[in-house]
Design an enzyme around this catalytic site. Structure first.
Site, PDB file in Angstrom:
ATOM      1  N   ILE A  13      36.312  44.352  47.771  1.00  0.00           N
ATOM      2  CA  ILE A  13      37.436  43.419  47.679  1.00  0.00           C
ATOM      3  C   ILE A  13      37.797  43.118  46.220  1.00  0.00           C
ATOM      4  O   ILE A  13      38.753  42.381  45.959  1.00  0.00           O
ATOM      5  CB  ILE A  13      37.118  42.100  48.406  1.00  0.00           C
ATOM      6  CG1 ILE A  13      35.822  41.473  47.854  1.00  0.00           C
ATOM      7  CG2 ILE A  13      37.015  42.333  49.895  1.00  0.00           C
ATOM      8  CD1 ILE A  13      35.490  40.138  48.498  1.00  0.00           C
ATOM      9  N   GLY A  16      35.490  44.387  38.593  1.00  0.00           N
ATOM     10  CA  GLY A  16      35.677  43.861  37.248  1.00  0.00           C
ATOM     11  C   GLY A  16      34.947  44.709  36.227  1.00  0.00           C
ATOM     12  O   GLY A  16      34.497  45.827  36.522  1.00  0.00           O
ATOM     13  N   MET A  18      32.119  44.149  34.819  1.00  0.00           N
ATOM     14  CA  MET A  18      30.665  44.194  34.973  1.00  0.00           C
ATOM     15  C   MET A  18      30.221  44.713  36.327  1.00  0.00           C
ATOM     16  O   MET A  18      29.152  45.324  36.448  1.00  0.00           O
ATOM     17  CB  MET A  18      30.070  42.798  34.754  1.00  0.00           C
ATOM     18  CG  MET A  18      30.194  42.298  33.331  1.00  0.00           C
ATOM     19  SD  MET A  18      29.398  40.698  33.126  1.00  0.00           S
ATOM     20  CE  MET A  18      27.700  41.112  33.541  1.00  0.00           C
ATOM     21  N   GLY A  19      31.010  44.477  37.344  1.00  0.00           N
ATOM     22  CA  GLY A  19      30.543  44.873  38.670  1.00  0.00           C
ATOM     23  C   GLY A  19      31.668  44.962  39.675  1.00  0.00           C
ATOM     24  O   GLY A  19      32.831  44.696  39.379  1.00  0.00           O
ATOM     25  N   VAL A  21      32.802  43.859  43.764  1.00  0.00           N
ATOM     26  CA  VAL A  21      32.524  42.837  44.764  1.00  0.00           C
ATOM     27  C   VAL A  21      32.810  43.417  46.143  1.00  0.00           C
ATOM     28  O   VAL A  21      33.874  44.010  46.374  1.00  0.00           O
ATOM     29  CB  VAL A  21      33.376  41.580  44.510  1.00  0.00           C
ATOM     30  CG1 VAL A  21      33.059  40.507  45.549  1.00  0.00           C
ATOM     31  CG2 VAL A  21      33.131  41.049  43.101  1.00  0.00           C
ATOM     32  N   LYS A  36      28.162  40.945  44.861  1.00  0.00           N
ATOM     33  CA  LYS A  36      28.596  41.563  43.604  1.00  0.00           C
ATOM     34  C   LYS A  36      27.471  42.452  43.090  1.00  0.00           C
ATOM     35  O   LYS A  36      26.355  41.985  42.850  1.00  0.00           O
ATOM     36  CB  LYS A  36      28.935  40.492  42.563  1.00  0.00           C
ATOM     37  CG  LYS A  36      29.501  41.044  41.265  1.00  0.00           C
ATOM     38  CD  LYS A  36      29.941  39.907  40.344  1.00  0.00           C
ATOM     39  CE  LYS A  36      30.579  40.433  39.074  1.00  0.00           C
ATOM     40  NZ  LYS A  36      31.049  39.334  38.195  1.00  0.00           N
ATOM     41  N   ASP A 129      37.082  32.433  30.883  1.00  0.00           N
ATOM     42  CA  ASP A 129      37.944  33.486  31.436  1.00  0.00           C
ATOM     43  C   ASP A 129      38.751  32.954  32.624  1.00  0.00           C
ATOM     44  O   ASP A 129      38.832  33.593  33.677  1.00  0.00           O
ATOM     45  CB  ASP A 129      37.098  34.690  31.862  1.00  0.00           C
ATOM     46  CG  ASP A 129      37.940  35.956  32.015  1.00  0.00           C
ATOM     47  OD1 ASP A 129      39.056  35.997  31.465  1.00  0.00           O
ATOM     48  OD2 ASP A 129      37.481  36.902  32.686  1.00  0.00           O
TER      49      ASP A 129
END
Length: 429
Positions: A13, A16, A18-19, A21, A36, A129
């Site tokens: 879904i 980003g 870093m990872g 989800v 995540k 952020d």
């Protein structure tokens, strides 16, 4: 795929830096969750540490407007973070579908997001952020702040494990102090929230350009266009307060607590009052200062700012809107002085005229020697020794030479008396 023997992944879904989800299901507790997974970062050895920090940061928060962290672990050499599932999409998704939102809808978003920031800031956490993609909506419309991946604690001397001088965050929503490389604080999150609200109302962020560097320069030097000039339908109070969130100096912005209070109690429906002159020292004579008017209060009943309402907050100096506010405040500050000066001048002139009139009346009155003719009254030589008021004034004001000349002016004449009858004998010769 089954993670840690209980979380079954279904579909992605989001993704980003870093990872990624996943929508998942917790088979142990029988509930939907979001998982995540940390992406491989062979070139960034600090990525696992930042991922752990995100879990610790978000896990320390428990608030209705912050995405809850439920679990953290490692599976097949990949770190994972389990969170509550917020299945209503993000504000970025809503903007892409519906475009600008009505002002009343945006106020609900603003109040909820600010409450989530209050919870973070009270724990000494700065999100760093805040953007539409990280503000998630539940099925019932509840807003939750997610993705604390680059958040930092205020006492973190390592700046959340980022390299020295590196700016982290999204340039479209980056506060000016962060564009200068300064440490992010709670006011930085408030500025980012202001950028998000601006975009929700107008359909575009306050600053945009062809490159991230050009956008950073605009955050530093440019004034945002007032939303109503871009067609946003919102009250003047809302516009003024929103521009206050985008103040260039951090200390000129309201706190997240004040933002939540201002939007929550409906002050955004009021009419903006001009900035009082005593608040113009706050970084820009512009801060559009917003008053603490209640939702149903008419413009004439607006009162002075309260402790949790309207602090002298507004855009940077140099804009037409701000210049007009500054000039208006200057005229208002000078008006009492001008009125007092005119009053003093009128009273002074009247006083001088009155004194001159009195002096002239006394000087040229019939009782003074400089304006009267010769005395012919028979009592002039028989007046009592005590001088009259007019005589004493004449004596005190007339020079001695004049007095000497006036004395022989008319010799006193003997009073005519009855003629004596002559004796008959004396006149006969």
């Amino acid at each position: 795929m089954l993670i840690a023997g209980r979380y079954r992944l279904r579909d992605t879904i989001g993704r980003g830096a870093m990872g990624e989800v996943w929508r998942a299901f917790d088979e142990t507790l029988g509930r939907p969750v979001a998982v995540k997974l940390l992406l491989p970062h062979d070139s960034d050895p600090a990525a696992p540490s930042r991922f752990r920090l995100e879990a610790q940061t978000a896990g320390s928060l428990s608030h209705p407007h912050v995405v809850a962290v439920l679990d953290f672990g490692e599976h097949e050499d990949r770190l994972f973070l389990v969170m509550e599932l917020v299945d209503g999409g993000s504000l970025a998704d809503q903007l892409a579908v519906s475009g600008p939102l009505p002002a009343e809808h945006v106020t609900h978003i603003a109040a909820q997001a600010a409450l989530g920031l209050v919870a973070a800031h009270r724990q000494g956490i700065v999100h760093r952020d805040i953007k539409p993609a990280n503000l998630l909506l539940g099925a019932d419309g509840t807003l939750k702040i997610g993705d604390f991946g680059i958040a930092r604690f205020l006492d973190d001397s390592g700046a959340a494990l980022t390299a020295t001088g590196q700016i982290v965050g999204t340039s479209l929503y980056l506060a000016p102090e962060r564009a200068l490389g300064r440490t992010a604080g709670p006011a930085s999150d408030v500025y980012s929230l202001g950028c998000v609200l601006y975009q929700l109302l107008t359909g575009r962020p306050p600053f945009q350009a062809d490159s991230a560097l050009a956008v950073l320069h605009q955050h530093l030097d440019a004034a945002p266009v007032p939303p109503r000039r871009l067609g946003a339908d919102l009250p003047p109070a809302f516009e003024s307060y929103l521009l206050g969130l985008l103040a260039k100096e951090p200390e000129s912005r309201p706190t997240a607590d004040e933002v939540a209070d201002w939007f929550g109690r409906g002050a955004w429906r009021g009419t903006r009052e001009p900035l009082p002159s005593e608040h113009q020292h706050r970084g820009r004579p512009d801060r559009p200062h917003v008053t603490s008017s209640r939702a149903a209060a008419p413009a004439s009943s607006l009162s002075a700012p309260t402790a949790h309402s309207d602090r002298a907050f507004a855009p940077v100096a140099g804009t037409e809107w701000q210049t007009s506010v500054h000039r208006s405040a200057t005229r208002r500050a000078r008006l009492p002085f001008l009125r007092r000066s005119r009053l003093v001048a009128v009273l002074g002139g009247a006083g001088v005229f009155t004194v001159a009139l009195l002096v002239g009346m006394v000087w040229f009155s019939p009782g003074t020697g400089s304006a009267r003719g010769p005395q012919t009254h028979p009592s002039a030589s028989t007046s009592p020794a005590t001088p009259s008021p007019s005589a004493s004034y004449e004596t005190a004001s007339s020079p001695p030479a004049q007095l000497a000349e006036q004395k022989p002016e008319r010799a006193p004449e003997a009073e005519p008396g009855p003629k004596k009858a002559g004796r008959p004998g004396k006149h006969k010769h």
